[in-house]
Design an enzyme around this catalytic site. Structure first.
Site, PDB file in Angstrom:
ATOM      1  N   SER A 115       0.836  -1.204   0.000  1.00 55.20           N
ATOM      2  CA  SER A 115       0.000   0.000   0.000  1.00 55.20           C
ATOM      3  C   SER A 115       0.874   1.260   0.000  1.00 55.20           C
ATOM      4  O   SER A 115       1.626   1.470  -0.953  1.00 55.20           O
ATOM      5  CB  SER A 115      -0.960  -0.066   1.200  1.00 55.20           C
ATOM      6  OG  SER A 115      -2.001   0.864   1.066  1.00 55.20           O
ATOM      7  N   ASP A 266     -10.104  -6.181  -2.882  1.00 51.93           N
ATOM      8  CA  ASP A 266      -9.539  -4.914  -2.400  1.00 51.93           C
ATOM      9  C   ASP A 266     -10.287  -3.714  -2.980  1.00 51.93           C
ATOM     10  O   ASP A 266     -10.326  -3.524  -4.192  1.00 51.93           O
ATOM     11  CB  ASP A 266      -8.062  -4.842  -2.786  1.00 51.93           C
ATOM     12  CG  ASP A 266      -7.316  -3.697  -2.112  1.00 51.93           C
ATOM     13  OD1 ASP A 266      -7.961  -2.904  -1.403  1.00 51.93           O
ATOM     14  OD2 ASP A 266      -6.088  -3.607  -2.306  1.00 51.93           O
ATOM     15  N   HIS A 296      -7.363  -6.041   1.129  1.00 52.35           N
ATOM     16  CA  HIS A 296      -6.208  -5.136   1.026  1.00 52.35           C
ATOM     17  C   HIS A 296      -4.908  -5.718   1.574  1.00 52.35           C
ATOM     18  O   HIS A 296      -3.841  -5.160   1.314  1.00 52.35           O
ATOM     19  CB  HIS A 296      -6.536  -3.827   1.743  1.00 52.35           C
ATOM     20  CG  HIS A 296      -5.565  -2.726   1.491  1.00 52.35           C
ATOM     21  ND1 HIS A 296      -5.253  -2.280   0.214  1.00 52.35           N
ATOM     22  CD2 HIS A 296      -4.811  -1.974   2.335  1.00 52.35           C
ATOM     23  CE1 HIS A 296      -4.356  -1.299   0.295  1.00 52.35           C
ATOM     24  NE2 HIS A 296      -4.077  -1.108   1.568  1.00 52.35           N
TER      25      HIS A 296
END
Length: 318
Positions: A115, A266, A296
């Site tokens: 991320s 996600d 995620h």
């Protein structure tokens, strides 16, 4: 004859520009290659819970987690606000990498970014590709504005179809991005979580992570204030720069092999954006993997598959 102990499990504090930065290093054999993991956020480190999910990974790599400047165990009120910039984080990453190479007598490391950490990783790879064997991008951030728009449209479409539950009125009230107010981002993230596309696809896994943080020896309740302070501090100083990032423009090519891992569910970083980037990226080798049971955090939600995927494709040190 008793063999020399080759496993490692240490916490190490580095001093970088007069700031303390904490590393956690674990592996079954220090002769294995190094894997440096850049955590998400900004400001959401993994040291507090991640060992529970990386037992298989530690059989193949010496795994290094790092609470980045201003995050978690690296948080301090004394950190200069002006140092909370992406360019400073890039320098920090390079210094951490060089310390690892020196300490373990290695020539290169494998790099993983999750991320926010994947945004940071792309820019580190632009500057110092010579330090890395290959890159594993997990929930790869490419353009946060595109990603929020894609996520919003998906949630709106699903909630309109169902016309039931709490998400339907909230997402209609929220309206399309961009959002300027904190409350708007809070509502959006709540809708993402309720749509089972957030931190984990199954909410019980998110509670399990929280339990690990509260009860584990790395953080425990005593260090939760550092985690929360670091989260607030990091988001305050890095969010604006995060939203200006556009990998399509700034990182069109990478000089090391790249492997991208996306969770099917996600909604924080929808695969449609990162997959478009994957197709356009120029790299000596690239592969795309979709984890079917993840949102995620595929490395947390499907840890055995994650370890198997990395070990099968990390062949550049041999």
């Amino acid at each position: 004859m008793i063999p020399e102990k080759r496993s490692i499990a240490i916490m190490k504090e580095l001093s970088i520009e007069n700031t303390k930065q904490m590393l956690m290093i674990n592996g079954s054999d220090v002769k294995n290659p190094l894997l440096l993991f850049l955590h998400g956020g900004p400001g959401t480190p993994q040291i507090g819970y991640v060992r529970h999910y990386q037992k298989d990974l530690e059989q193949h790599f010496t795994v290094v987690h790092w609470d980045q400047r201003g995050s978690g165990l690296s948080y301090s009120k004394r950190i200069p606000h002006h140092s909370m910039t992406i360019s400073h984080f890039i320098k920090d990453t390079i210094q951490v990498t060089q310390w690892l190479l020196d300490h373990f007598s290695k020539t290169k490391v494998y790099l993983a970014g999750h991320s926010w950490g994947s945004l940071l990783a792309l820019q580190v790879l632009q500057q110092r590709p010579d330090l890395f064997y290959a890159y594993f991008g997990i929930s790869q951030v490419v353009n946060p504005n595109y990603e929020e728009s894609a996520s919003y449209q998906y949630i709106r479409k699903i909630s309109d179809a169902k016309r039931a539950g709490i998400v339907f009125p909230l997402i209609r009230f929220l309206g399309a991005p961009p959002w300027k107010k904190d409350i708007q981002h809070f509502i959006y993230r709540f809708c993402v979580e309720m749509s089972r596309g957030g931190f984990t696809h199954h909410h019980r896994q998110s509670f399990a992570v929280l339990f690990q943080m509260l009860t584990g020896k790395e953080y425990g309740i005593r260090n939760m204030h550092s985690f929360l302070n670091g989260l607030h501090f990091s988001k305050k100083h890095l969010t604006d720069e995060l939203y200006r990032f556009n990998a399509f423009r700034s990182v069109p090519s990478i000089k090391v092999p790249c492997f991208f891992i996306s969770g099917r569910h996600d909604l924080i970083v929808p695969a449609e954006i990162s997959k478009q980037y994957y197709h356009e990226l120029v790299a000596p080798e690239k592969r795309w993997f979709q984890f079917e049971k993840s949102a995620h955090t595929p490395h947390i939600e499907e840890p055995s598959l994650f370890a198997d995927t990395l070990s099968r494709h990390a062949l550049y040190h041999l």
